[in-house]
Design a protein around this motif. Structure first.
Motif, PDB file in Angstrom:
ATOM      1  N   ALA A  63       4.014  11.585 -17.948  1.00  0.00           N
ATOM      2  CA  ALA A  63       4.498  11.087 -16.656  1.00  0.00           C
ATOM      3  C   ALA A  63       3.336  10.658 -15.763  1.00  0.00           C
ATOM      4  N   VAL A  64       2.216  11.376 -15.825  1.00  0.00           N
ATOM      5  CA  VAL A  64       1.025  10.981 -15.056  1.00  0.00           C
ATOM      6  C   VAL A  64       0.596   9.583 -15.477  1.00  0.00           C
ATOM      7  N   LEU A  65       0.478   9.394 -16.778  1.00  0.00           N
ATOM      8  CA  LEU A  65       0.027   8.102 -17.300  1.00  0.00           C
ATOM      9  C   LEU A  65       1.005   6.996 -16.942  1.00  0.00           C
ATOM     10  N   LEU A  66       2.294   7.264 -17.074  1.00  0.00           N
ATOM     11  CA  LEU A  66       3.310   6.264 -16.769  1.00  0.00           C
ATOM     12  C   LEU A  66       3.183   5.772 -15.335  1.00  0.00           C
ATOM     13  N   HIS A  67       3.039   6.702 -14.389  1.00  0.00           N
ATOM     14  CA  HIS A  67       2.993   6.302 -12.984  1.00  0.00           C
ATOM     15  C   HIS A  67       1.659   5.645 -12.625  1.00  0.00           C
ATOM     16  N   LEU A  68       0.587   6.053 -13.285  1.00  0.00           N
ATOM     17  CA  LEU A  68      -0.688   5.367 -13.063  1.00  0.00           C
ATOM     18  C   LEU A  68      -0.618   3.925 -13.565  1.00  0.00           C
ATOM     19  N   LEU A  69       0.019   3.717 -14.696  1.00  0.00           N
ATOM     20  CA  LEU A  69       0.145   2.361 -15.223  1.00  0.00           C
ATOM     21  C   LEU A  69       1.050   1.509 -14.335  1.00  0.00           C
ATOM     22  N   GLN A  70       2.090   2.126 -13.770  1.00  0.00           N
ATOM     23  CA  GLN A  70       2.944   1.395 -12.831  1.00  0.00           C
ATOM     24  C   GLN A  70       2.162   1.032 -11.568  1.00  0.00           C
ATOM     25  N   ALA A  71       1.333   1.963 -11.109  1.00  0.00           N
ATOM     26  CA  ALA A  71       0.502   1.689  -9.937  1.00  0.00           C
ATOM     27  C   ALA A  71      -0.486   0.563 -10.225  1.00  0.00           C
ATOM     28  N   GLU A  95       0.818  -1.214   0.000  1.00  0.00           N
ATOM     29  CA  GLU A  95       0.000   0.000   0.000  1.00  0.00           C
ATOM     30  C   GLU A  95       0.848   1.259   0.000  1.00  0.00           C
ATOM     31  N   ARG A  96       1.924   1.272   0.804  1.00  0.00           N
ATOM     32  CA  ARG A  96       2.780   2.450   0.840  1.00  0.00           C
ATOM     33  C   ARG A  96       3.507   2.632  -0.481  1.00  0.00           C
ATOM     34  N   ARG A  97       3.925   1.527  -1.124  1.00  0.00           N
ATOM     35  CA  ARG A  97       4.578   1.636  -2.423  1.00  0.00           C
ATOM     36  C   ARG A  97       3.589   2.144  -3.469  1.00  0.00           C
ATOM     37  N   PHE A  98       2.352   1.640  -3.385  1.00  0.00           N
ATOM     38  CA  PHE A  98       1.309   2.093  -4.308  1.00  0.00           C
ATOM     39  C   PHE A  98       1.019   3.579  -4.114  1.00  0.00           C
ATOM     40  N   THR A  99       0.868   4.008  -2.871  1.00  0.00           N
ATOM     41  CA  THR A  99       0.564   5.407  -2.581  1.00  0.00           C
ATOM     42  C   THR A  99       1.672   6.319  -3.085  1.00  0.00           C
TER      43      THR A  99
END
Length: 396
Positions: free
Chosen positions: A345-353, A324-328
């Motif tokens: 960058a927004v999309l990249l990090h959302l896809l990683q999440a 959860e902390r890594r996701f947040t």
């Protein structure tokens, strides 16, 4: 999900070209593009023509209002809610011993902190665990006092988990109930560390309910009760006291008192984390990395996206025991880029999440807000990827 008209038009257009739909609907490509990006609201006549060309009824393109509602729905498993309210199956057999219940609760906690399908996993195990634990608590009201205390400790730990699950599943009311039960179980067990952990959980429940003042009062009370034990060299109590300090930091941030939040984090939480080291006492994940994550969160919430991203560059979440902390962390980095309108960058990090914790992403209000923003304003390729992500998040 109440998506704006433009996002619905884009969704139903699919892979067809904008200029084709615009031409068939009798409007300019620029006008059509502005509709999809949410910059123009079409008249009913225009919307009717667009709907005809897309092959859908007009109602499919109409949202219920002009604002975008992105609040996650109640996703708590009904079986968990029923068990929590006392509607589980009756237990006429002998109760499980505290040792067996301890193993089951700790296994549930490990799954909750590490599994990408943790909501599904929790729905499978928690209903029976709630019922069995409550049965054991009732059965051990008399008899061996230490066995009774250990059963109550297990009960408190279970309700810590339930508070976290219910909060993230959209049931703030039941989360508060679970936090209250944890306090009572910890106090009945007369366990100082668990009493403090129960107050930490109650503080988080109060923050989620929008009452930072009450959350701070609870956290300060817990810190004061642990003071002598922490000063006496009890490492777990020292870490728990530090975790409670972070609740007061978050309370200041919720009040938008950024300077107080920064000062409390620097003067109280950071020294405690340095002393305690990285750990996971009572599943709080308290340590220097968690303190650094809170420092970044403060800057993000204060709108200082550049400073938050600078902080993020110094953080390594790979060894944290909590998914959860890594996701947040990924979600908040995405938000910082969102504040700067850095859509790739927004999309990249959302896809990683999503790759890390897809069930968490679907329930995160902030993620849903950012996905809608990308669908409205991003370049065509990124908007299509955001739309596909929205579909996987059950937003369409």
């Amino acid at each position: 999900m109440n998506l704006p008209i433009g996002a619905r038009v884009r969704h139903f257009r699919g892979t067809r070209q904008q200029d084709v739909i615009a031409g068939l609907a009798g409007i300019s490509v620029d006008y059509y593009s502005q509709i999809e990006r949410g910059l123009r609201i079409p008249t009913i006549a225009v919307l009717h023509r667009i709907a005809q060309e897309l092959g859908v009824p007009v109602a499919a393109l109409l949202s219920e209002g002009t604002t975008v509602t992105v609040t996650a729905e109640d996703t708590a498993a009904p079986s968990i809610a029923r068990a929590l309210m006392g509607f589980g199956p009756p237990r006429s057999t002998d109760p499980a011993g505290p040792e067996v219940l301890r193993e089951r609760v700790e296994a549930a906690w490990r799954s909750w902190q590490s599994s990408p399908t943790r909501f599904t996993d929790a729905a499978d195990v928690l209903p029976d665990l709630i019922t069995d634990t409550e049965h054991a608590v009732r059965a051990h009201r008399t008899g061996d006092s230490e066995r009774r205390r250990e059963t109550l400790r297990v009960s408190a730990d279970l309700y810590f988990l339930l508070r976290s699950y219910l909060r993230r599943a959209g049931r703030t009311d039941l989360s508060m109930m679970a936090a209250d039960r944890a306090v009572r179980a910890a106090e009945d067990a007369d366990d100082p560390l668990r009493i403090a952990a129960a107050q930490w959980n109650l503080g988080h429940a109060l923050l989620a309910a929008g009452d930072p003042d009450a959350a701070e009062q609870v956290a300060r009370k817990g810190s004061e009760q642990l003071k002598h034990r922490a000063q006496g060299g009890d490492a777990d109590c020292a870490a728990m006291a530090g975790a409670l300090q972070l609740v007061t930091v978050m309370a200041s941030a919720r009040r938008k008192d950024w300077w107080a939040a920064r000062d409390r984090l620097r003067s109280a939480a950071a020294p405690a984390a340095k002393q305690a080291g990285e750990g996971n006492v009572m599943w709080t994940v308290f340590g220097p990395t968690n303190v650094a994550l809170h420092a970044m969160s403060i800057e993000m919430e204060a709108g200082e996206a550049s400073e938050a991203l600078h902080d993020a560059d110094q953080i390594d979440t790979s060894r944290l025991p909590s998914l959860e902390r890594r996701f947040t962390f990924l979600l908040e980095v995405a938000r910082c880029h969102d504040l700067r309108r850095e859509d790739p960058a927004v999309l990249l990090h959302l896809l990683q999440a999503e790759q890390l914790a897809p069930e968490d992403l679907s329930r995160a209000e902030l993620a849903r807000t950012m996905v809608v923003g990308l669908m409205r304003r991003a370049r065509a390729m990124q908007a299509r990827q955001a739309e596909q992500l929205a579909g996987r998040m059950d937003m369409l």
